[in-house]
Write a protein that holds these residues in place. Structure first.
Motif, mmCIF file in Angstrom:
data_model
loop_
_atom_site.group_PDB
_atom_site.id
_atom_site.type_symbol
_atom_site.label_atom_id
_atom_site.label_comp_id
_atom_site.label_asym_id
_atom_site.label_seq_id
_atom_site.Cartn_x
_atom_site.Cartn_y
_atom_site.Cartn_z
ATOM 1 N N ALA A 63 0.837 -1.199 0.000
ATOM 2 C CA ALA A 63 0.000 0.000 0.000
ATOM 3 C C ALA A 63 0.873 1.251 0.000
ATOM 4 O O ALA A 63 1.810 1.371 0.789
ATOM 5 C CB ALA A 63 -0.912 0.005 1.221
ATOM 6 N N GLY A 64 0.578 2.177 -0.902
ATOM 7 C CA GLY A 64 1.295 3.446 -0.951
ATOM 8 C C GLY A 64 2.545 3.451 -1.792
ATOM 9 O O GLY A 64 3.118 4.517 -2.046
ATOM 10 N N VAL A 65 3.014 2.292 -2.250
ATOM 11 C CA VAL A 65 4.220 2.204 -3.078
ATOM 12 C C VAL A 65 3.842 2.415 -4.541
ATOM 13 O O VAL A 65 2.826 1.910 -5.013
ATOM 14 C CB VAL A 65 4.920 0.843 -2.891
ATOM 15 N N HIS A 66 4.674 3.148 -5.270
ATOM 16 C CA HIS A 66 4.419 3.478 -6.665
ATOM 17 C C HIS A 66 5.154 2.511 -7.605
ATOM 18 O O HIS A 66 6.039 1.772 -7.183
ATOM 19 C CB HIS A 66 4.887 4.902 -6.966
ATOM 20 N N ALA A 67 4.797 2.556 -8.877
ATOM 21 C CA ALA A 67 5.518 1.788 -9.891
ATOM 22 C C ALA A 67 5.587 2.573 -11.186
ATOM 23 O O ALA A 67 4.603 3.177 -11.604
ATOM 24 C CB ALA A 67 4.838 0.443 -10.130
ATOM 25 N N ARG A 68 6.761 2.554 -11.778
ATOM 26 C CA ARG A 68 6.961 3.173 -13.086
ATOM 27 C C ARG A 68 7.185 2.091 -14.155
ATOM 28 O O ARG A 68 6.873 2.298 -15.321
ATOM 29 C CB ARG A 68 8.177 4.108 -13.048
ATOM 30 N N GLY A 69 7.724 0.931 -13.739
ATOM 31 C CA GLY A 69 8.070 -0.123 -14.692
ATOM 32 C C GLY A 69 7.564 -1.484 -14.275
ATOM 33 O O GLY A 69 8.282 -2.477 -14.366
ATOM 34 N N GLN A 70 6.326 -1.555 -13.813
ATOM 35 C CA GLN A 70 5.737 -2.825 -13.392
ATOM 36 C C GLN A 70 5.390 -3.675 -14.620
ATOM 37 O O GLN A 70 5.076 -3.142 -15.692
ATOM 38 C CB GLN A 70 4.483 -2.561 -12.558
ATOM 39 N N VAL A 71 5.431 -4.995 -14.444
ATOM 40 C CA VAL A 71 5.104 -5.936 -15.518
ATOM 41 C C VAL A 71 4.104 -6.956 -14.989
ATOM 42 O O VAL A 71 4.277 -7.491 -13.894
ATOM 43 C CB VAL A 71 6.367 -6.655 -16.037
ATOM 44 N N ALA A 72 3.074 -7.226 -15.767
ATOM 45 C CA ALA A 72 2.073 -8.228 -15.400
ATOM 46 C C ALA A 72 1.724 -9.059 -16.618
ATOM 47 O O ALA A 72 2.070 -8.712 -17.757
ATOM 48 C CB ALA A 72 0.820 -7.552 -14.828
ATOM 49 N N GLN A 73 1.021 -10.167 -16.386
ATOM 50 C CA GLN A 73 0.639 -11.056 -17.479
ATOM 51 C C GLN A 73 -0.730 -11.657 -17.208
ATOM 52 O O GLN A 73 -1.201 -11.694 -16.069
ATOM 53 C CB GLN A 73 1.634 -12.204 -17.619
ATOM 54 N N PHE A 74 -1.362 -12.133 -18.282
ATOM 55 C CA PHE A 74 -2.559 -12.954 -18.166
ATOM 56 C C PHE A 74 -2.688 -13.788 -19.426
ATOM 57 O O PHE A 74 -2.112 -13.467 -20.471
ATOM 58 C CB PHE A 74 -3.823 -12.096 -17.948
ATOM 59 N N ASP A 75 -3.411 -14.893 -19.338
ATOM 60 C CA ASP A 75 -3.645 -15.771 -20.479
ATOM 61 C C ASP A 75 -5.031 -15.517 -21.050
ATOM 62 O O ASP A 75 -5.986 -15.283 -20.309
ATOM 63 C CB ASP A 75 -3.492 -17.235 -20.066
ATOM 64 N N LEU A 76 -5.126 -15.590 -22.375
ATOM 65 C CA LEU A 76 -6.349 -15.201 -23.062
ATOM 66 C C LEU A 76 -6.565 -16.125 -24.264
ATOM 67 O O LEU A 76 -5.604 -16.520 -24.929
ATOM 68 C CB LEU A 76 -6.215 -13.752 -23.534
ATOM 69 N N ALA A 77 -7.808 -16.459 -24.521
ATOM 70 C CA ALA A 77 -8.115 -17.277 -25.699
ATOM 71 C C ALA A 77 -7.643 -16.578 -26.970
ATOM 72 O O ALA A 77 -7.755 -15.356 -27.104
ATOM 73 C CB ALA A 77 -9.617 -17.544 -25.772
ATOM 74 N N GLU A 78 -7.117 -17.363 -27.906
ATOM 75 C CA GLU A 78 -6.536 -16.800 -29.127
ATOM 76 C C GLU A 78 -7.528 -15.936 -29.902
ATOM 77 O O GLU A 78 -7.169 -14.876 -30.416
ATOM 78 C CB GLU A 78 -6.029 -17.934 -30.019
ATOM 79 N N GLU A 79 -8.799 -16.387 -29.970
ATOM 80 C CA GLU A 79 -9.768 -15.626 -30.755
ATOM 81 C C GLU A 79 -10.108 -14.288 -30.093
ATOM 82 O O GLU A 79 -10.355 -13.287 -30.776
ATOM 83 C CB GLU A 79 -11.048 -16.445 -30.978
#
Length: 283
Positions: A63-79
């Motif tokens: 809580a309260g910490v910032h980000a300038r270069g965060q990276v996230a991912q998720f999986d998604l159906a191709e269509e």
């Protein structure tokens, strides 16, 4: 989340930034506003999904910490990816609140895992020691320290903390999680405007580690402790009540580093073997 993507799906990488002031950290919570919660809601809305996506992040900020270069991912159906990928960035800009922005959306290379493939995370902690306080326009990102700070002394003290160590003395203990980390960089620099920035880079961080290290080194910088004290605390291996966890608003996740694409899967497997608690909060 596995490194294997289910058949018929793609893994999507998000590069993003946020101002942590009004967030209760990254991790989704039922009744509190979080970065993960806002992002997952926005993604579900703009792609008209029945179920929300599940994000995996490089580093779960507190809580309260910032980000300038965060990276996230998720999986998604191709269509679904094929339908939305070229419009997703613009649509997220229109749906997300102003304190979180996604800057890049792309299909991730094979073997990519936002958390476990990372080889380092780089944070910056910003401090001002001007006797008049901090510029009001920067008060949300700079800690004010009421005593003058000796940057050379803080750099001298920081040297003893570099390398692979058990950082139990600077971490909030979590059952089943290791506190052994490799601190690759820890240095302080005063800019022309007087703001002092600590640059802290490691393979990973345990809970409260950066803010505890900064708290100890500020005690050295203002003359309340000798330069060898942070190293002695580290060697003792237990939490010291004299080490204060500084406030979160001075801390920003600046960048996450990944190996070459062909090394992603190997790095992810190695990191999984080292860490036993998925996504523990950080810094």
């Amino acid at each position: 989340m596995s490194d294997e993507v289910e058949p018929g799906h793609v893994r999507v990488r998000l590069d993003l930034s946020y101002d942590g002031k009004d967030f209760s950290g990254w991790a989704k919570q039922r009744t509190l506003r979080t970065v993960q919660g806002e992002l997952e809601s926005a993604l579900q809305t703009v792609m008209r999904l029945r179920e929300p996506v599940e994000l995996t992040v490089a580093g779960r900020t507190d809580a309260g910490v910032h980000a300038r270069g965060q990276v996230a991912q998720f999986d998604l159906a191709e269509e679904v990816w094929a339908e939305h990928h070229d419009k997703l960035l613009r649509r997220l800009a229109g749906r997300l609140p102003h304190d979180v922005r996604v800057w890049k959306v792309a299909e991730a290379p094979e073997g990519f895992n936002a958390r476990f493939s990372a080889v380092w995370r780089r944070y910056a902690y910003r401090v001002g020691d001007h006797q008049g306080g901090v510029d009001p326009l920067r008060r949300g990102h700079v800690l004010w320290h009421q005593w003058p700070l000796d940057v050379d002394a803080m750099n001298e003290a920081s040297a003893a903390l570099l390398g692979e160590h058990d950082f139990a003395a600077y971490c909030k203990k979590r059952e089943g999680a290791t506190t052994i980390r490799t601190l690759q960089q820890l240095g302080w620099e005063r800019a022309e405007d007087g703001i002092i920035t600590a640059t802290v880079r490691a393979d990973a961080f345990c809970h409260n580690m950066v803010r505890s290290l900064v708290g100890a080194l500020l005690h050295v910088g203002d003359g309340h402790r000798p330069t060898d004290w942070p190293g002695k605390v580290l060697a003792a291996g237990v939490r010291d009540s004299s080490v204060h966890v500084v406030k979160p608003h001075g801390l920003t996740l600046e960048e996450v580093g990944y190996p070459a694409d062909e090394l992603l899967a190997a790095r992810s497997s190695q990191a999984r073997n080292m860490r036993t608690l998925p996504g523990a909060g950080c810094c």
